[in-house]
Motif scaffolding. Sequence first.
Motif: not given
Length: 376
Positions: A292, A309, A312-313, A348, A351-352, A356
């Motif tokens: 991601l 994941l 959600s991503s 992706g 989201a990362a 993350h």
Amino acid sequence: MPRPLRILVVTVAHPPLDARIHNRQIRSLLERGHEVTYLAPFTAFGAQPPAGVRGVDVPRSAGRHRLGPVLAAGRIARRLARHHDVVIGHDPELLPVLHAVARRGRTSRHAPAVVWDVHEDVPAQMEMTTWVPGPVKRPATALATAVEGFTERRLHLTLAEHAYAGRFRGEHPVVPNSPRVPAELPAAVAAAAGEPHRLVYVGALTTARGIEEMLELVRRLPDDVRLELIGNAAPALDARLRAIDDPRLDYRGFVPNEQALQRLPGALAGLVLLHRHDNYLQSQPSKALEYLAHGVPFITTPNPASAELARSSGAGVVVGHGDVDALLTAVLALRDDPARRQAMREAGHTAALAHHDWNRQGREFAEVVEAWAAQR
């Protein structure tokens, strides 16, 4: 900024350039100005100590050959611990060493903060371990659970997954296996004319992580798609992979994480084919997060954490365990829909970056270590 700390990091089982230990934790500690001594099996993995780190070579722990390396590392760690403010251990087999260091610290004027970084669901991992005989697995699992409870009462713990919290009575900081996310979406370098699309896999290569499904996929891929495998494999599997003569397979073996990540941008998709094991069900696979972060959609099996994941991503596709037909269909669908690929790349990376990113979480990890050192 706190005063510089002297931190001793110990592993006998992981590669010295392990992404979590070296690229994330040690680098974050160095960035905060701390001094790091690193006990790791450098020779066994053909590695050199990282820049800015004092490296100390120890034997490698693997399979049933664990007692000797643990004893050797223990002798060195106990000697060096008295000169350090914090000791961080990364392997379950090092727990006797960490307890010995903590016990000695309680009877001396210099007591380092002792930390066990929990990488895995150790009791669940016992069920998967091939070197533990079948009749011993159940008592070994019970013993691992008891040892974790004993350790929780005496050492500091950091957890690699929020899902691990249920194994412990108290609250412990979660230090996720997040990548360093580029601030901008990496450019998807287009393949040269006539070059095939690239699927990628980055990580350890084992049956439980889907190597057999990946090899079956290679046999079914059209000529315009190839699979690039980047990761450590046991000697027998390594020899088998190197013997495969198929242009659709590009096996690179172990590559340091930082170099492996450079291969991700522009890939068609990344693979995360974990089997249905207790150790994987609730673990968010770090390789999916790396995909991601670098703008690569991923294809995963329906383990709950992986599937969530993907949902959600907005950047993942879920296929059934062992379903190579569905896997091939997902690959070809992504190949044939560049607009969908681009949308997944953007979703992706977004989201990362939001949830993350080790650039933020690494600072939080270092602050936790600094707080424990200050409590000594």
